[in-house]
Motif scaffolding. Sequence first.
Motif, mmCIF file in Angstrom:
data_model
loop_
_atom_site.group_PDB
_atom_site.id
_atom_site.type_symbol
_atom_site.label_atom_id
_atom_site.label_comp_id
_atom_site.label_asym_id
_atom_site.label_seq_id
_atom_site.Cartn_x
_atom_site.Cartn_y
_atom_site.Cartn_z
ATOM 1 N N ALA A 299 59.415 4.490 34.766
ATOM 2 C CA ALA A 299 59.424 3.537 35.725
ATOM 3 C C ALA A 299 59.419 2.413 34.976
ATOM 4 O O ALA A 299 58.600 1.917 33.979
ATOM 5 C CB ALA A 299 58.379 3.598 36.541
ATOM 6 N N ASP A 300 60.066 1.256 35.367
ATOM 7 C CA ASP A 300 60.157 -0.063 34.868
ATOM 8 C C ASP A 300 59.389 -0.988 35.270
ATOM 9 O O ASP A 300 58.991 -1.216 36.364
ATOM 10 C CB ASP A 300 61.913 -0.532 35.171
ATOM 11 C CG ASP A 300 62.176 -2.063 34.438
ATOM 12 O OD1 ASP A 300 61.182 -2.619 33.980
ATOM 13 O OD2 ASP A 300 63.247 -2.274 34.301
ATOM 14 N N ASN A 301 58.479 -1.477 34.145
ATOM 15 C CA ASN A 301 57.110 -2.393 34.476
ATOM 16 C C ASN A 301 57.433 -3.875 33.993
ATOM 17 O O ASN A 301 56.640 -4.464 33.853
ATOM 18 C CB ASN A 301 56.072 -1.784 33.946
ATOM 19 C CG ASN A 301 54.725 -2.277 34.330
ATOM 20 O OD1 ASN A 301 54.471 -2.534 35.232
ATOM 21 N ND2 ASN A 301 54.034 -2.743 33.215
ATOM 22 N N SER A 302 58.773 -4.249 33.692
ATOM 23 C CA SER A 302 59.067 -5.657 33.143
ATOM 24 C C SER A 302 58.817 -6.645 34.254
ATOM 25 O O SER A 302 59.184 -6.479 35.285
ATOM 26 C CB SER A 302 60.298 -5.674 32.384
ATOM 27 O OG SER A 302 61.306 -5.365 33.455
ATOM 28 N N SER A 303 58.638 -7.754 33.903
ATOM 29 C CA SER A 303 58.619 -8.896 34.694
ATOM 30 C C SER A 303 59.825 -9.222 35.329
ATOM 31 O O SER A 303 59.891 -9.847 36.322
ATOM 32 C CB SER A 303 57.983 -10.066 33.805
ATOM 33 O OG SER A 303 58.768 -10.407 32.863
ATOM 34 N N GLY A 304 61.039 -8.892 34.708
ATOM 35 C CA GLY A 304 62.190 -9.282 35.157
ATOM 36 C C GLY A 304 62.562 -8.601 36.563
ATOM 37 O O GLY A 304 63.162 -9.082 37.483
ATOM 38 N N PHE B 219 57.408 1.544 31.324
ATOM 39 C CA PHE B 219 57.958 0.816 30.066
ATOM 40 C C PHE B 219 57.936 -0.473 30.416
ATOM 41 O O PHE B 219 58.515 -0.942 31.643
ATOM 42 C CB PHE B 219 59.102 1.487 29.662
ATOM 43 C CG PHE B 219 60.297 1.208 30.084
ATOM 44 C CD1 PHE B 219 61.209 0.045 29.777
ATOM 45 C CD2 PHE B 219 60.815 2.000 31.240
ATOM 46 C CE1 PHE B 219 62.529 -0.297 30.375
ATOM 47 C CE2 PHE B 219 61.994 1.457 31.986
ATOM 48 C CZ PHE B 219 62.809 0.556 31.743
ATOM 49 N N ASP B 220 58.143 -1.226 29.299
ATOM 50 C CA ASP B 220 58.338 -2.698 29.407
ATOM 51 C C ASP B 220 58.842 -3.071 27.883
ATOM 52 O O ASP B 220 59.768 -2.534 27.588
ATOM 53 C CB ASP B 220 57.195 -3.856 29.938
ATOM 54 C CG ASP B 220 55.800 -3.329 29.605
ATOM 55 O OD1 ASP B 220 55.548 -3.030 28.363
ATOM 56 O OD2 ASP B 220 54.987 -3.200 30.568
ATOM 57 N N ARG B 221 57.795 -3.668 27.194
ATOM 58 C CA ARG B 221 58.258 -3.866 25.771
ATOM 59 C C ARG B 221 57.887 -2.194 24.996
ATOM 60 O O ARG B 221 58.504 -2.036 24.089
ATOM 61 C CB ARG B 221 57.448 -4.828 24.943
ATOM 62 C CG ARG B 221 57.663 -6.124 25.544
ATOM 63 C CD ARG B 221 56.712 -7.022 24.760
ATOM 64 N NE ARG B 221 56.939 -8.642 25.208
ATOM 65 C CZ ARG B 221 56.073 -9.337 25.222
ATOM 66 N NH1 ARG B 221 54.769 -9.121 24.560
ATOM 67 N NH2 ARG B 221 56.235 -10.740 25.731
ATOM 68 N N PRO C 127 56.970 -9.757 29.871
ATOM 69 C CA PRO C 127 58.626 -9.757 29.763
ATOM 70 C C PRO C 127 58.904 -8.785 28.574
ATOM 71 O O PRO C 127 58.502 -8.687 27.444
ATOM 72 C CB PRO C 127 58.685 -11.265 29.193
ATOM 73 C CG PRO C 127 57.418 -11.700 28.537
ATOM 74 C CD PRO C 127 56.201 -10.818 29.403
ATOM 75 N N GLY C 128 60.028 -8.353 28.732
ATOM 76 C CA GLY C 128 60.686 -7.246 27.922
ATOM 77 C C GLY C 128 61.200 -5.977 28.446
ATOM 78 O O GLY C 128 60.002 -5.415 29.038
ATOM 79 N N SER C 129 62.211 -5.524 28.448
ATOM 80 C CA SER C 129 62.783 -4.407 29.028
ATOM 81 C C SER C 129 63.454 -3.602 28.062
ATOM 82 O O SER C 129 64.761 -3.513 27.905
ATOM 83 C CB SER C 129 63.758 -4.758 30.218
ATOM 84 O OG SER C 129 63.094 -5.556 31.305
ATOM 85 N N ASN C 130 62.484 -3.047 27.121
ATOM 86 C CA ASN C 130 63.085 -2.170 26.019
ATOM 87 C C ASN C 130 63.753 -0.839 26.385
ATOM 88 O O ASN C 130 63.127 0.029 26.356
ATOM 89 C CB ASN C 130 62.458 -2.088 24.604
ATOM 90 C CG ASN C 130 62.000 -3.341 24.086
ATOM 91 O OD1 ASN C 130 62.980 -4.420 24.327
ATOM 92 N ND2 ASN C 130 61.070 -3.587 23.468
ATOM 93 N N ALA D 9 68.367 -4.422 30.052
ATOM 94 C CA ALA D 9 67.894 -4.160 28.924
ATOM 95 C C ALA D 9 67.721 -5.221 28.045
ATOM 96 O O ALA D 9 68.684 -6.271 28.207
ATOM 97 C CB ALA D 9 68.665 -3.074 28.364
ATOM 98 N N THR D 10 66.524 -5.639 27.385
ATOM 99 C CA THR D 10 66.508 -6.655 26.404
ATOM 100 C C THR D 10 66.789 -6.391 25.148
ATOM 101 O O THR D 10 66.860 -7.072 24.129
ATOM 102 C CB THR D 10 65.105 -7.438 26.353
ATOM 103 O OG1 THR D 10 64.126 -6.290 26.141
ATOM 104 C CG2 THR D 10 64.929 -8.120 27.867
#
Length: 800
Positions: free
Chosen positions: A90-95, A141-143, A159-162, A190-191
């Motif tokens: 699951a995506d946990n990034s701030s974006g 995941f995030d960074r 912040p960060g979607s690796n 993705a970052t």
Amino acid sequence: MILSSSSFSPTLASIAFASESWGWTAAGLGAAALLIIFLSYRSSPLRGGAKFFALFLKAVGLVLLVLALMEPVRLDEQPKKNANDIVIVADNSSGINIPLTKQQPAPSEQLKAALTTDEAAVFPEWLEKIGDTFRLQTFLFDRTLRRTDDYSDLDFSRPGSNLVAALNSVESRFQNRPHVASVLLSDGNATDTEKWEAWLEAANAAEEKTPIFPIVIGEEAPDANDLSIFRVDAQTTQFEDARVTLTIDARALGVFPKPVEIFVANDKGNELGKESVAFPNEPGAHKRRVRIRLGAIPPGVSFLTVGIRQKGENPIAEATEANNQQRVVVNPGSGPYRVLYVSGRPNWEYKFLRRSIAEDAELDMVGLIRIAKQEPKFEWRGRTGESSNPLFRGFQSDIPEETQRYDEPVLVRLNTAAPEELRDGFPITEEALFPHYRTIILDDIEAEFFTLEQQELIERFVSRRGGTLIMLGGQESFQPGQWNNTPIARILPVYLERSAPSEPALEASYNLTREGWLAPWMRLRAGKEEEVTRLAYMPPFFAVNQLNAIKPGASLLATVKDAQDRTLPAIVTQRYGEGKAAAVPVADFWRWAMKDSEQQGELAKTWRQLLRWSVAEVPSRVEMEKEELDAGGLPLTKLSVRVRQENFREQDDATVVLSVTDDAGETTQITAEPSLDEPGLFTAEHASDAGSGYLVKATVVGGDGEEIGTAETGRSFNPEAREFAHLGPDRERLEAIAAATGGEVFTLDTLASLPELLEGLELPVTEVRQRPLWHAPWLFLLALAFFLGEWIIRRKQGIL
């Protein structure tokens, strides 16, 4: 013995016999019984088909009873519960926490609702169904990629979607494990896009694929509006009007009817440049690439801010402003860079060269000019006992080294840094030449002026030290100076073989070649039309060394065409070893400055850009490079410092201390460690995820305690700008992930059908379940049905 009755995945049904030891006994009894039945039916009054059909029914019933003696069982191969892994990422990034419009919920709310329930440690129905059959491996995941128990720790704060790093980490963690598939819940942004192409290529080429099923989080919002800077590349050049060129990629989401403005400011807030950009006046995402050229950039490391903004009053509300700016580091270099000019006679070219760099703090030219050639030794009788050159009479006669003998050439040193510099003429050792100069200019001087050892020293200056050699035109340069078959001839980008005598090149007009147009330092105007006009206004030249051919690999940047319509090389360059060389056969460039004051400035600019090209990329004794890495999601900068001796061989006997200063002025000291793989290399690492700029300065001290030199670089990190550079789902990327791995894209609306699809995949871990058939009622009923059928046939025929 096993008889397969069907073959499919994931459930395989087959029949086996539990008592195979009874096989021969049962076979013997069956054969005997069949023989008795056959013999009995030979004398049976039954005739025709009824006889054979009755015999068949009785034989089959008997065979079924015989098989029951061997205890037949049915084997069902089914997936072993909780033995095969399904990875949920699951995506946990701030974006993902940014709603595109006020009417839509944030994608993070949709994601959390799909993964959690009101009860702690209880999964939603679709996850529970998957968990009934598979072993759930839950990650977010995030960074970084990390485990989670029930997704209650989703906070969407980092912040960060690796994304690519997360997929690679899942693959490595579950290698050689029963990994059936992965389910990816993300918006696809993705970052770490620099890794995307390599991952996609590897995924498409993989022979064994583990399918990934992306779940699209978020929806497109046609009425959303947002401006962003999603990429900035900085390039330094020797073009005086554009020392730094910024290539900026901007993105507009939605409708912006008025032009917007992209600007560049320094760390003091002063704007250095701006460009107006118009996006299409229609819904959707639109991209524009803008180049902003900056000339007034100070030496050394600078931090620039690149931003995008709306002009005028009543700006349109944006989804977020966190992606409107990015910071970038530029370093055009920090001189002064020293140039050694050697000439066989005083000439006007030196005058204009000196005048052109008089106000350039980054260039410093030292002159070694011969004002009188060596003459035959004889006794000077003008005054009793005088043996020195009369030209030096009265000048520092108390210093013997300053008094030139009459049998030696008379040299004048100009702009030297110390009294002893070049006192003995051109250097004869690497230590006296390599660390002090980046470029050597030879102007109107013959080969015999240098000893063979000095010419070989110049060759090593270019090939090993990485310096630059420039030969200017003149009556003692190139072929007239007997430079053919010398070490210098190997360096030059032109051949020096003599050709048949020809008429001098008169009224030669100067022009750029195709390669010259592509070299920024060869142009004086940013626009092509202005440059064409400038070239047409240049005066003709009347003194050109006629070179017939350039070497393979050399670049012909400019030519001249004389009155006889002959085209001759005017500026030629090439790489040689670690350095580079240039040939400028035009001997009267000074005529350019004689036309008017404007042309005098044009010539000065040309000389400055040529000299800046010559000193660019020339190594120093201390050099520092940086490489941006990803240390488990934490942005990391690897710093490499190379240290060289005065002869530019590697130096290990040194101490390297790095000072890292952030925007607030706080400094951290790091000691670099010697590399075990490469001599003269010292490495260190600096990790930080703060959105700040860092100035890194390396100070190198030799084993004797003397400072060898310093070097600087900068580090900028834009976590928010990178995270919010693209808003809304990137469905194209998610579809590419599914296609490359053999998966399928789902949405939150179709998520309920995913468990059934996963159960139909080929599973690495299965189990076999046995179902006895020998005492099943249907088996005996079937045998009885065959016997009953045989009896009915005999009954109808009147035979009991």
